[in-house]
Design a protein around this motif. Sequence first.
Motif, mmCIF file in Angstrom:
data_model
loop_
_atom_site.group_PDB
_atom_site.id
_atom_site.type_symbol
_atom_site.label_atom_id
_atom_site.label_comp_id
_atom_site.label_asym_id
_atom_site.label_seq_id
_atom_site.Cartn_x
_atom_site.Cartn_y
_atom_site.Cartn_z
ATOM 1 N N ALA A 79 0.814 -1.232 0.000
ATOM 2 C CA ALA A 79 0.000 0.000 0.000
ATOM 3 C C ALA A 79 0.836 1.265 0.000
ATOM 4 O O ALA A 79 0.431 2.286 -0.583
ATOM 5 N N ALA A 80 1.988 1.234 0.634
ATOM 6 C CA ALA A 80 2.816 2.441 0.722
ATOM 7 C C ALA A 80 3.296 2.929 -0.639
ATOM 8 O O ALA A 80 3.738 4.084 -0.769
ATOM 9 N N ARG A 81 3.202 2.097 -1.674
ATOM 10 C CA ARG A 81 3.601 2.526 -3.022
ATOM 11 C C ARG A 81 2.595 3.498 -3.630
ATOM 12 O O ARG A 81 2.893 4.145 -4.632
ATOM 13 N N PHE A 82 1.392 3.579 -3.034
ATOM 14 C CA PHE A 82 0.309 4.315 -3.666
ATOM 15 C C PHE A 82 -0.038 5.583 -2.900
ATOM 16 O O PHE A 82 0.086 5.649 -1.670
ATOM 17 N N ASP A 83 -0.481 6.582 -3.644
ATOM 18 C CA ASP A 83 -0.954 7.823 -3.037
ATOM 19 C C ASP A 83 -2.383 7.682 -2.533
ATOM 20 O O ASP A 83 -2.793 8.398 -1.617
ATOM 21 N N ALA A 84 -3.143 6.777 -3.148
ATOM 22 C CA ALA A 84 -4.536 6.591 -2.754
ATOM 23 C C ALA A 84 -4.998 5.201 -3.163
ATOM 24 O O ALA A 84 -4.578 4.671 -4.192
ATOM 25 N N VAL A 85 -5.893 4.629 -2.357
ATOM 26 C CA VAL A 85 -6.540 3.352 -2.654
ATOM 27 C C VAL A 85 -8.036 3.620 -2.775
ATOM 28 O O VAL A 85 -8.616 4.301 -1.927
ATOM 29 N N ILE A 86 -8.654 3.093 -3.828
ATOM 30 C CA ILE A 86 -10.079 3.299 -4.052
ATOM 31 C C ILE A 86 -10.791 1.950 -3.975
ATOM 32 O O ILE A 86 -10.530 1.053 -4.782
ATOM 33 N N VAL A 87 -11.679 1.818 -3.004
ATOM 34 C CA VAL A 87 -12.454 0.599 -2.800
ATOM 35 C C VAL A 87 -13.758 0.733 -3.573
ATOM 36 O O VAL A 87 -14.519 1.681 -3.364
ATOM 37 N N ASN A 88 -14.016 -0.210 -4.456
ATOM 38 C CA ASN A 88 -15.213 -0.182 -5.290
ATOM 39 C C ASN A 88 -16.207 -1.233 -4.820
ATOM 40 O O ASN A 88 -15.986 -2.427 -4.999
ATOM 41 N N GLY A 89 -17.315 -0.772 -4.226
ATOM 42 C CA GLY A 89 -18.349 -1.678 -3.765
ATOM 43 C C GLY A 89 -18.191 -2.065 -2.303
ATOM 44 O O GLY A 89 -17.133 -1.893 -1.693
ATOM 45 N N LEU A 90 -19.281 -2.581 -1.748
ATOM 46 C CA LEU A 90 -19.349 -2.976 -0.348
ATOM 47 C C LEU A 90 -19.880 -4.397 -0.230
ATOM 48 O O LEU A 90 -20.161 -5.047 -1.228
ATOM 49 N N TRP A 91 -19.967 -4.855 1.016
ATOM 50 C CA TRP A 91 -20.635 -6.101 1.374
ATOM 51 C C TRP A 91 -19.873 -7.361 0.996
ATOM 52 O O TRP A 91 -20.399 -8.457 1.094
ATOM 53 N N GLN A 92 -18.635 -7.222 0.550
ATOM 54 C CA GLN A 92 -17.772 -8.387 0.380
ATOM 55 C C GLN A 92 -16.430 -8.105 1.019
ATOM 56 O O GLN A 92 -16.126 -6.963 1.395
ATOM 57 N N TYR A 93 -15.619 -9.147 1.128
ATOM 58 C CA TYR A 93 -14.427 -9.069 1.976
ATOM 59 C C TYR A 93 -13.453 -7.975 1.545
ATOM 60 O O TYR A 93 -12.714 -7.448 2.378
ATOM 61 N N HIS A 94 -13.452 -7.608 0.262
ATOM 62 C CA HIS A 94 -12.448 -6.644 -0.188
ATOM 63 C C HIS A 94 -12.573 -5.309 0.530
ATOM 64 O O HIS A 94 -11.558 -4.654 0.790
ATOM 65 N N SER A 95 -13.795 -4.883 0.883
ATOM 66 C CA SER A 95 -13.944 -3.597 1.561
ATOM 67 C C SER A 95 -13.461 -3.683 3.010
ATOM 68 O O SER A 95 -12.697 -2.823 3.477
ATOM 69 N N TYR A 96 -13.886 -4.715 3.725
ATOM 70 C CA TYR A 96 -13.437 -4.888 5.101
ATOM 71 C C TYR A 96 -11.933 -5.143 5.157
ATOM 72 O O TYR A 96 -11.230 -4.614 6.029
#
Length: 397
Positions: A79-96
Amino acid sequence: MKILHLLSTIDPRAGGPIEGVLQSGLSMRAMGHEIEVVSLDAPDAPYLAGFALRLHALGPSRGFYGLCPRLVPWMREHAARFDAVIVNGLWQYHSYGAWKALRESGVPYYVFPHGMLDPWFKRTYPLKHLKKCLYWPWAEYRVLRDARRVLFTTEEERVLARESFRLYRAREEVVAFGTRQPPADSTTSRHAFLSMYPQLRGKRAILFLGRIHEKKGCDLLLKAFAAVRDIDSRAHLVMAGPDDGEYSAQLRALSRELGIEDRITWTGMLSGDLKWGAFRTSDVFALPSHQENFGIAVAEALGCRLPVLISDKVNIWREVKADGAGIVGNDTVEGTIEALSAWLRMDERAALAMREQALATFMRRFHVDAMSKDLARVLRETANTRDGGIARGALAA
């Protein structure tokens, strides 16, 4: 900037968010930004090969929730390589998982709910909503609360999101959303589509293109079409898209009951020349949805000079109605009948004006470049501040 998008899957059958990430990513890459994507797909999934952005497939994930043990360790390492992370969508494990990995990292993350907080789901699936209420305080509430921004694609979506759960806290921001301009009209795409479906030559095709799902109002469209079919004997309904479970079979049975089986063409999912050929050879686009956050296919139709017949539950209906780029009705059989009737009875001069306005509306409101510029603005304004400031509206609680 270096930007990482996070999705549960990039399977194109999953709908608009995947296309939105792809097109905005390509646009932002052309602007000079570095874009990468993480998904929870298995690395050997067949649809990964043609994806045009740098992709990290960390799956296979497990179960409906999409549990993926590799996600959090990978995010903490990279994650430290990136200036921002964008989470697309909810209710599945990727958001949590994103929240778990990033909440103490100093790397800002943003969330696009993509309509998944709409109270329609609460009203339509009360048992599922009850389960979500039990889960909400420990996961998605925290995901939204700690995001640098929760990004909504329309003001309508932002307002509706506050109605689903009593416990809600988010730094809200409305950003432009859109897609690339469709390929230029060509005889190749038209010929490909009409060669596959020659029964549509000379017809006034009313095109539905999207997932065959109950929330899309597919049954409303069939019932309304049965009521208006005699207005023009050339009118023909085209139902294009993947179906969820047995719903498509139920709709086919309904078409037989309504006596319109011979005036409907079911194509399944379309892509490439077949998809654009469907747009270019159709007379109008129809989506009487009960819930639609944005509707990438609506924007694509407008970009193909195709007027749209949509319900007032498609969150861009105000823009469409204000511009005169289509006809808006209620998400009922009666509302859909009114929209179809108005189109089929419209004189050619008025129809031509609406076609020209459809393209003008796309270029002004829903082109992907507008989305990319607005998203870049939000990231520049908020990513490097400790608390992200307050988004033009304040902190919703």
